[in-house]
Design an enzyme around this catalytic site. Structure first.
Site, mmCIF file in Angstrom:
data_model
loop_
_atom_site.group_PDB
_atom_site.id
_atom_site.type_symbol
_atom_site.label_atom_id
_atom_site.label_comp_id
_atom_site.label_asym_id
_atom_site.label_seq_id
_atom_site.Cartn_x
_atom_site.Cartn_y
_atom_site.Cartn_z
ATOM 1 N N LYS A 1 0.835 -1.208 0.000
ATOM 2 C CA LYS A 1 0.000 0.000 0.000
ATOM 3 C C LYS A 1 0.874 1.265 0.000
ATOM 4 O O LYS A 1 2.082 1.172 -0.005
ATOM 5 C CB LYS A 1 -0.950 -0.024 1.199
HETATM 6 C C1 LIG Z 1 -5.219 -4.378 1.548
HETATM 7 C C2 LIG Z 1 -6.681 -4.306 1.514
HETATM 8 C C3 LIG Z 1 -7.483 -4.713 2.597
HETATM 9 C C4 LIG Z 1 -6.960 -5.435 3.788
HETATM 10 O O1 LIG Z 1 -5.878 -4.846 4.415
HETATM 11 P P1 LIG Z 1 -4.887 -5.754 5.295
HETATM 12 O O2 LIG Z 1 -4.036 -4.726 5.971
HETATM 13 O O3 LIG Z 1 -4.116 -6.612 4.366
HETATM 14 O O4 LIG Z 1 -5.695 -6.532 6.259
HETATM 15 C C5 LIG Z 1 -8.847 -4.512 2.503
HETATM 16 N N1 LIG Z 1 -9.421 -3.973 1.423
HETATM 17 C C6 LIG Z 1 -8.683 -3.583 0.355
HETATM 18 C C7 LIG Z 1 -9.375 -2.968 -0.827
HETATM 19 C C8 LIG Z 1 -7.299 -3.754 0.365
HETATM 20 O O5 LIG Z 1 -6.576 -3.404 -0.710
#
Ligand SMILES: *Cc1c(COP(=O)(O)O)cnc(C)c1O
Length: 382
Positions: free
Chosen positions: A180
């Site tokens: 991210k």
């Molecule tokens: C990454 C992501 C999540 C979950 O996040 P985590 O930190 O991996 O639990 C949820 N929704 C979307 C759209 C994501 O890209």
């Protein structure tokens, strides 16, 4: 292999983490509060609640809203599974509404058609980093007296009509997984203007207990009460030190992602095999992903063939996502089937995510463009 996404951790980031490791507080200390305040400031909300990951952030939101058995939540199928899972964690029923073909963002008209007396919330997913059509979604939420939630895990730093992603819906979720925009290893955040929701989520992330250890220490009291059933969704102080240090660099990182996206867009403009998703006029796109559709008919090669040809060229392309309603779990337990969201299902056959991350070099970008031209037999000079 050039990956589709990758973190960047500087020496300065590392020093900030070490400082905390040498301090008295490893978890739930001053850095958590500092990160929350800085994040709320950046997004433009009154409150931010830091948790152990993005999925926990979504779960906290479902708890705060009182999602439970007998309640429906409408959401986009073009997302990571945990957007739907969080509804199920609380006993709710996920209802999938189809997306718009050109942006793969949830289609407000599809949302409208799925509303019932049991609907309590809508989860909009800012797919790839582009904010949804919030004006239309806010109207629907108001008309039906339900909550609007944003899964903005792709969209940290994005803007909708000048407003930052995370400040538009009633509550918004972010993730700090290494792919991210900023990372804390694992980590997540919920932003909201509601003091009451923030309070409930702070309790939920700490076993349902009303005060954290640090507060008790300050008050010199041993007593605590568990008010409701909660989880351990706390994030550590050293993770938050990393988050603070990373967040400082976010604006320049977003600019870099936008620059890479522009280069791709220009390079593919004349290539009949490749169509990038549509950019909405009223947004600043944060480009967590750069998604293109493969126009198989124009080149006689399908997505799978392009995908493996790219991998052979050292390009770590990826596919986001198999629409969630098609996962075996959601077919078996929630009566979903092929044909429920035809636009998302059709798009799924065509999409590829190309590498995009802030530390990507110009040479890497050029290598991706060259590989795309090669595997689609496109002569850029002709
Ligand atoms: C990454 C992501 C999540 C979950 O996040 P985590 O930190 O991996 O639990 C949820 N929704 C979307 C759209 C994501 O890209």
């Amino acid at each position: 292999m050039i990956p589709y996404g990758k973190q960047f951790v500087s020496d300065e980031d590392i020093r900030e983490v070490i400082k905390v490791l040498q301090s008295d507080w490893l978890t739930t200390g001053p850095k958590v509060a500092e990160f929350e305040e800085m994040f709320a400031d950046f997004v433009g909300t009154r409150h931010a609640v830091a948790v152990s990951n993005g999925t926990a952030a979504l779960h906290c939101i479902m708890y705060a809203l009182g999602i439970r058995k007998g309640v429906e939540v409408i959401l986009s199928p073009m997302t990571f599974a945990s957007t739907a899972n969080c509804v199920v964690f609380q006993g709710g029923y996920p209802v999938f509404a189809d997306v718009e073909a050109d942006t793969l963002l949830i289609d407000p008209e599809a949302v409208r058609s799925k509303i019932t007396l049991k609907t309590k919330a809508i989860i909009a997913v800012d797919y790839a980093g582009q904010p949804c059509n919030y004006d239309a979604l806010i109207d629907i939420a108001k008309q039906n007296d339900i909550y609007l939630i944003a899964d903005s895990c792709h969209a940290l730093g994005a803007e909708y009509r000048g407003q930052k992603a995370g400040s538009i819906a009633n509550l918004s979720a972010f993730s700090f997984h290494p792919v991210k925009h900023i990372t804390t290893g694992e980590g997540g955040m919920v932003t909201t203007d509601s003091f009451e929701f923030a309070k409930r989520m702070r309790r939920f992330r700490n076993h349902g207990i009303d005060a954290d250890f640090r507060k008790r220490e300050q008050q010199g009291t041993w007593y605590y009460e568990m008010i409701d059933l909660g989880y351990n969704y706390r994030i550590t102080d050293f993770q938050c030190a990393l988050g603070i240090s990373q967040l400082k660099k976010l604006p320049q990182w977003i600019r870099r992602r936008q620059e890479i996206a522009q280069r791709y867009t220009r390079a593919f403009a004349d290539n009949p095999a490749i169509s990038p998703l549509k950019l909405r006029k009223d947004v600043s796109h944060a480009f967590h992903l750069f998604v293109v559709k493969i126009n198989s008919k124009n080149i006689g090669l399908n997505r799978a063939e392009i995908f493996s040809a790219l991998r052979k060229e050292g390009i770590g392309a990826n596919v986001h996502y198999l629409p969630v309603h098609l996962h075996p779990y959601y077919r078996q337990n929630f009566a979903n089937d092929i044909g429920d969201c035809p636009v998302a299902e059709d798009a799924y056959q065509q999409i590829i995510s190309l590498p995009i991350f802030s530390a990507m070099s110009d040479n890497d970008v050029a290598a991706v463009i060259k590989a795309i031209n090669k595997v689609t037999h496109f002569n850029a000079l002709s």
